[in-house]
Design an enzyme around this catalytic site. Structure first.
Site, PDB file in Angstrom:
ATOM      1  N   PHE A 144     -22.825   7.597  21.286  1.00  0.00           N
ATOM      2  CA  PHE A 144     -21.472   7.517  21.838  1.00  0.00           C
ATOM      3  C   PHE A 144     -20.607   6.774  20.832  1.00  0.00           C
ATOM      4  O   PHE A 144     -20.745   5.569  20.653  1.00  0.00           O
ATOM      5  CB  PHE A 144     -21.419   6.802  23.189  1.00  0.00           C
ATOM      6  CG  PHE A 144     -20.027   6.821  23.764  1.00  0.00           C
ATOM      7  CD1 PHE A 144     -19.576   7.920  24.463  1.00  0.00           C
ATOM      8  CD2 PHE A 144     -19.172   5.760  23.572  1.00  0.00           C
ATOM      9  CE1 PHE A 144     -18.275   7.966  24.962  1.00  0.00           C
ATOM     10  CE2 PHE A 144     -17.876   5.791  24.064  1.00  0.00           C
ATOM     11  CZ  PHE A 144     -17.427   6.893  24.765  1.00  0.00           C
ATOM     12  N   ASP A 229     -22.038   1.650  13.503  1.00  0.00           N
ATOM     13  CA  ASP A 229     -21.043   1.517  14.561  1.00  0.00           C
ATOM     14  C   ASP A 229     -21.428   0.300  15.402  1.00  0.00           C
ATOM     15  O   ASP A 229     -22.285   0.373  16.272  1.00  0.00           O
ATOM     16  CB  ASP A 229     -21.015   2.791  15.412  1.00  0.00           C
ATOM     17  CG  ASP A 229     -20.005   2.726  16.557  1.00  0.00           C
ATOM     18  OD1 ASP A 229     -19.537   1.610  16.874  1.00  0.00           O
ATOM     19  OD2 ASP A 229     -19.691   3.780  17.140  1.00  0.00           O
ATOM     20  N   LYS A 258     -13.321  -3.329  20.046  1.00  0.00           N
ATOM     21  CA  LYS A 258     -13.542  -4.032  21.309  1.00  0.00           C
ATOM     22  C   LYS A 258     -13.326  -5.534  21.204  1.00  0.00           C
ATOM     23  O   LYS A 258     -12.220  -6.001  21.311  1.00  0.00           O
ATOM     24  CB  LYS A 258     -14.910  -3.669  21.873  1.00  0.00           C
ATOM     25  CG  LYS A 258     -15.012  -2.185  22.254  1.00  0.00           C
ATOM     26  CD  LYS A 258     -16.135  -1.915  23.206  1.00  0.00           C
ATOM     27  CE  LYS A 258     -16.290  -0.417  23.487  1.00  0.00           C
ATOM     28  NZ  LYS A 258     -15.151   0.176  24.202  1.00  0.00           N
TER      29      LYS A 258
END
Length: 404
Positions: A144, A229, A258
């Site tokens: 994801f 990531d 984030k």
């Protein structure tokens, strides 16, 4: 049925006027502080999701709020058409924190992944010498990385991918954790391997020991970029600055987001070497809001907080406690498996007890907010500022839901 409570009225209006691309739990948050949120009815909930790691430092963190307020009084946006006085410090401090040389700031995690893809392709053509139009990036199944058209083109999740074709070519998918499959997939046109050191959306999946060092060695010997990531796993969540550090691995490129914005503003970035990010020339990539003064001010405070090591230590110590307590639930018929690292866990609930959504709803009724994924799995990722007492209280509610 006519809505009667503030919660019901708010949800009814949202359902009527917003696209149904999310299926949130039926709670309407009005305020939050630390690890706790309060809804429009005045009920309090322990936040055990932390905005998928965006709220590592908790809700309303005073240091971050004060940094944002101070910058709001000065200047919030210039666009990259002009310099501003927070940009140089932000890029310098983030590069230093990552042990890298250059930073390319964006806003959301998906934007940062798109930037990483573009960077890898441009590097492949200009530096490695891959023939034009043939650059390939190898990714892992169950990944994801975001929801743009290009990113969902290499997703294996039907919900994320279906009905968005035609899909972007140039990606090859291999099993996560399978080094032999990765080695077979890398060829002379491969410019990068893009993976999550820990797969969050997939259920907090850790790769087998030795996998990340194997990826690092393979990419180094084959002249391929290793892109990590770390949008969810980085910046303290697992007890280290980056999840890669648990196996002493340094990739060629970090993709961050984030927690970098402290839960206040969206801040993301690609961080790499001068050789890699130096491929860009003016006009070849950009973002109106990327690297804006407000974002830089907040992110600089985030980095200052992380440099103390306090939050990483809390994630390590409370994480050990979390996983010990969760481990005791395995094998009793309620929990099939637990995975994770630091203050981050995926808990596979026995399907006989209900779906992950149903378990999440039952926890909500007891004052704990979590999120389900993939069937009967729930994810726990509380803010790193959570107290041990609050963490234990949340675990007590989980035991109550599981009947233990």
């Amino acid at each position: 049925m006519t809505p009667t409570t503030s919660t019901e009225r708010s949800i009814a209006v949202a359902e009527a006027h917003s696209a149904h691309n999310y299926h949130p739990l039926p709670v309407v948050v009005a305020s939050a502080e630390g690890a706790w949120m309060t809804d429009v009815e005045g009920r309090r909930y322990l936040d055990m999701l932390a905005g998928y790691s965006a709220l590592n430092f908790g809700h309303g963190n005073r240091r971050l709020i004060e940094a944002a307020k101070a910058q709001l009084e000065r200047v919030t946006l210039t666009s990259r058409a002009f310099h501003h006085d927070r940009f140089a410090d932000f890029c310098t401090r983030l590069a230093e924190f990552c042990g890298m040389e250059m930073v390319l700031p964006m806003n959301t995690g998906a934007e940062a992944v798109e930037t990483a893809v573009k960077t890898a392709r441009k590097w492949g053509y200009r530096v490695k010498g891959v023939p034009d139009g043939r650059a390939k990036i190898v990714v892992a199944d169950n990944n994801f990385h975001g929801r743009t058209t290009t990113i969902v083109s290499f997703s294996t999740d039907p919900e994320a991918r279906a009905d968005y074709g035609p899909y972007t070519p140039g990606f090859e998918i291999v099993p996560y954790g399978d080094l032999a499959a990765l080695e077979d997939a890398v060829d002379e046109d491969t410019v990068a391997v893009l993976i999550e050191p820990i797969q969050g959306e997939a259920g907090v999946l850790l790769p087998p020991p030795g996998y990340l060092p194997g990826v690092r060695e393979l990419t180094r010997t084959r002249d391929v970029l290793f892109i990590a990531d770390e949008i969810q796993s980085g910046l303290g969540r697992t007890g280290r600055d980056f999840a890669c550090q648990h196996e002493d691995v340094v990739p060629d490129m970090y993709v961050l987001g984030k927690a970098l914005g402290g839960g206040i503003v969206p801040v993301s970035a690609v961080v790499s070497s001068r050789e890699v990010l130096g491929v860009f020339r003016p006009g070849e990539h950009g973002s109106t809001f990327g690297g804006n003064p407000l974002a830089c001010a907040v992110a600089l405070e985030v980095l200052a907080m992380l440099r103390t090591g306090e939050y990483q230590q809390r994630a390590r110590e409370l994480g050990e406690h979390l996983h010990h307590e969760l481990g005791l639930l395995v094998g009793g018929g309620a929990v099939d498996a637990v995975r994770g690292r630091g203050l981050w866990a995926g808990v596979d609930i026995s399907p006989s007890l209900g779906t992950g959504r149903e378990i999440s709803e039952r926890l909500m009724e007891l004052g704990v907010l979590v999120k389900d994924t993939h069937g009967s799995t729930i994810r726990l990722a509380p803010p790193l500022v959570i107290s041990k007492e609050d963490l234990d209280w949340g675990l007590d509610q989980l035991r109550a839901v599981l009947g233990g």
